[in-house]
Design a protein around this motif. Structure first.
Motif, short mmCIF file in Angstrom:
data_model
loop_
_atom_site.label_atom_id
_atom_site.label_comp_id
_atom_site.label_asym_id
_atom_site.label_seq_id
_atom_site.Cartn_x
_atom_site.Cartn_y
_atom_site.Cartn_z
N LEU A 149 0.82 -1.21 0.00
CA LEU A 149 0.00 0.00 0.00
C LEU A 149 0.86 1.26 0.00
N ILE A 150 1.96 1.21 0.74
CA ILE A 150 2.91 2.33 0.79
C ILE A 150 4.31 1.73 0.76
N HIS A 151 5.17 2.31 -0.07
CA HIS A 151 6.55 1.85 -0.12
C HIS A 151 7.46 3.06 -0.08
N ASN A 152 8.30 3.12 0.93
CA ASN A 152 9.23 4.25 1.14
C ASN A 152 8.52 5.60 1.06
N GLY A 153 7.38 5.70 1.75
CA GLY A 153 6.64 6.95 1.83
C GLY A 153 5.78 7.29 0.64
N LYS A 154 5.78 6.43 -0.38
CA LYS A 154 4.99 6.69 -1.59
C LYS A 154 3.78 5.77 -1.62
N LEU A 155 2.62 6.38 -1.76
CA LEU A 155 1.38 5.62 -1.81
C LEU A 155 1.24 4.92 -3.15
N GLU A 156 0.73 3.72 -3.12
CA GLU A 156 0.43 2.95 -4.33
C GLU A 156 -1.04 3.21 -4.67
N PHE A 157 -1.30 4.31 -5.36
CA PHE A 157 -2.67 4.75 -5.62
C PHE A 157 -3.48 3.71 -6.39
N GLU A 172 -9.08 5.22 5.98
CA GLU A 172 -8.77 3.91 6.54
C GLU A 172 -7.27 3.70 6.67
N LEU A 173 -6.53 4.11 5.65
CA LEU A 173 -5.09 3.96 5.68
C LEU A 173 -4.46 4.82 6.77
N GLN A 174 -4.92 6.06 6.89
CA GLN A 174 -4.40 6.94 7.93
C GLN A 174 -4.73 6.42 9.33
N GLU A 175 -5.90 5.86 9.50
CA GLU A 175 -6.27 5.29 10.79
C GLU A 175 -5.32 4.14 11.16
N ALA A 176 -5.05 3.27 10.19
CA ALA A 176 -4.12 2.16 10.45
C ALA A 176 -2.73 2.69 10.77
N MET A 177 -2.30 3.73 10.08
CA MET A 177 -0.97 4.31 10.37
C MET A 177 -0.93 4.89 11.78
N ARG A 178 -1.96 5.62 12.16
CA ARG A 178 -2.00 6.22 13.50
C ARG A 178 -1.97 5.13 14.58
N GLU A 179 -2.68 4.04 14.33
CA GLU A 179 -2.69 2.95 15.30
C GLU A 179 -1.32 2.29 15.42
N HIS A 180 -0.49 2.49 14.41
CA HIS A 180 0.89 1.99 14.45
C HIS A 180 1.86 3.06 14.94
N GLY A 181 1.34 4.24 15.28
CA GLY A 181 2.20 5.30 15.78
C GLY A 181 2.88 6.11 14.70
N VAL A 182 2.33 6.09 13.49
CA VAL A 182 2.92 6.82 12.37
C VAL A 182 1.91 7.88 11.92
N GLU A 183 2.41 9.11 11.78
CA GLU A 183 1.50 10.21 11.44
C GLU A 183 1.47 10.52 9.95
N TYR A 184 2.61 10.46 9.29
CA TYR A 184 2.68 10.90 7.89
C TYR A 184 3.06 9.75 6.97
N TYR A 185 2.53 9.80 5.76
CA TYR A 185 2.86 8.79 4.75
C TYR A 185 4.36 8.68 4.54
N LYS A 186 5.03 9.84 4.52
CA LYS A 186 6.47 9.87 4.23
C LYS A 186 7.28 9.10 5.27
N ASP A 187 6.71 8.87 6.45
CA ASP A 187 7.40 8.15 7.52
C ASP A 187 7.21 6.64 7.44
N VAL A 188 6.43 6.19 6.46
CA VAL A 188 6.16 4.75 6.33
C VAL A 188 7.17 4.14 5.38
N LYS A 189 7.92 3.18 5.88
CA LYS A 189 8.85 2.44 5.03
C LYS A 189 8.07 1.43 4.19
N LEU A 190 7.12 0.73 4.83
CA LEU A 190 6.32 -0.26 4.12
C LEU A 190 4.99 -0.45 4.83
#
Length: 171
Positions: free
Chosen positions: A97-105, A117-135
């Motif tokens: 869904l996200i790879h190195n901060g880039k969304l797979e639209f 939904e994606l942002q909710e899952a990220m927040r539940e993992h303690g991540v606020e911004y897409y750019k902070d997601v490695k995978l």
């Protein structure tokens, strides 16, 4: 034909139909139960009950159907463990869904996962911004796993399952 053998054959047929239907319509549809999903499950169970037991509404008829379902489920899982072909036929593949901060639209749109939904899952993992997601992956069971690119943030496996919805993915 023996009435209990008839119940067993009917139950196995309904089970196999449900496996095929979930594959066609997507397991993600039932992975997170909202009100509409609960209603769907209740209606499906009611609609297939008579198909499994027919006119036999006895306790033994119901128990026969339940035992047949437990057995076919056990056997089907064993077959999936041994047969890669059957497993691939029935189970979805994990999706990035996200790879190195880039969304797979395209993937998000195809799966019907909204940005909310994606942002909710990220927040539940303690991540606020897409750019902070490695995978971020949609796993085969409907869970979203998120691994942050920041060592200070925790890496967790999210147990909340996602269901398909339409939404705005441009955030």
């Amino acid at each position: 034909m023996n009435p209990y053998l008839d119940i067993i054959l009917r139950s196995v047929s309904v089970y196999l139909f449900m496996i095929i239907a979930l594959r066609i319509f997507g397991k993600k549809e039932l992975s997170q139960l909202n009100t509409a999903d609960v209603i769907l499950i209740l209606l499906i169970s009611n609609s297939v009950q008579n198909a499994m037991v027919g006119s036999n509404v006895s306790l033994l008829g119901g128990i026969t159907a339940a035992v047949a379902l437990f057995l076919i489920n056990f056997l089907f899982k064993r077959i999936m463990l041994k047969s890669k072909f059957i497993k691939n036929l029935v189970q979805d593949k994990p999706e990035i869904l996200i790879h190195n901060g880039k969304l797979e639209f395209k993937t998000l749109a195809r799966l019907g996962i909204s940005s909310d939904e994606l942002q909710e899952a990220m927040r539940e993992h303690g991540v606020e911004y897409y750019k902070d997601v490695k995978l971020a992956m949609l796993e085969i069971d409907g869970n979203i796993s998120v691994i942050s690119g920041n060592e200070n943030l925790r890496q967790t496996h999210h147990k909340r399952k996602i269901h398909k919805t339409l939404g705005n993915l441009n955030q």
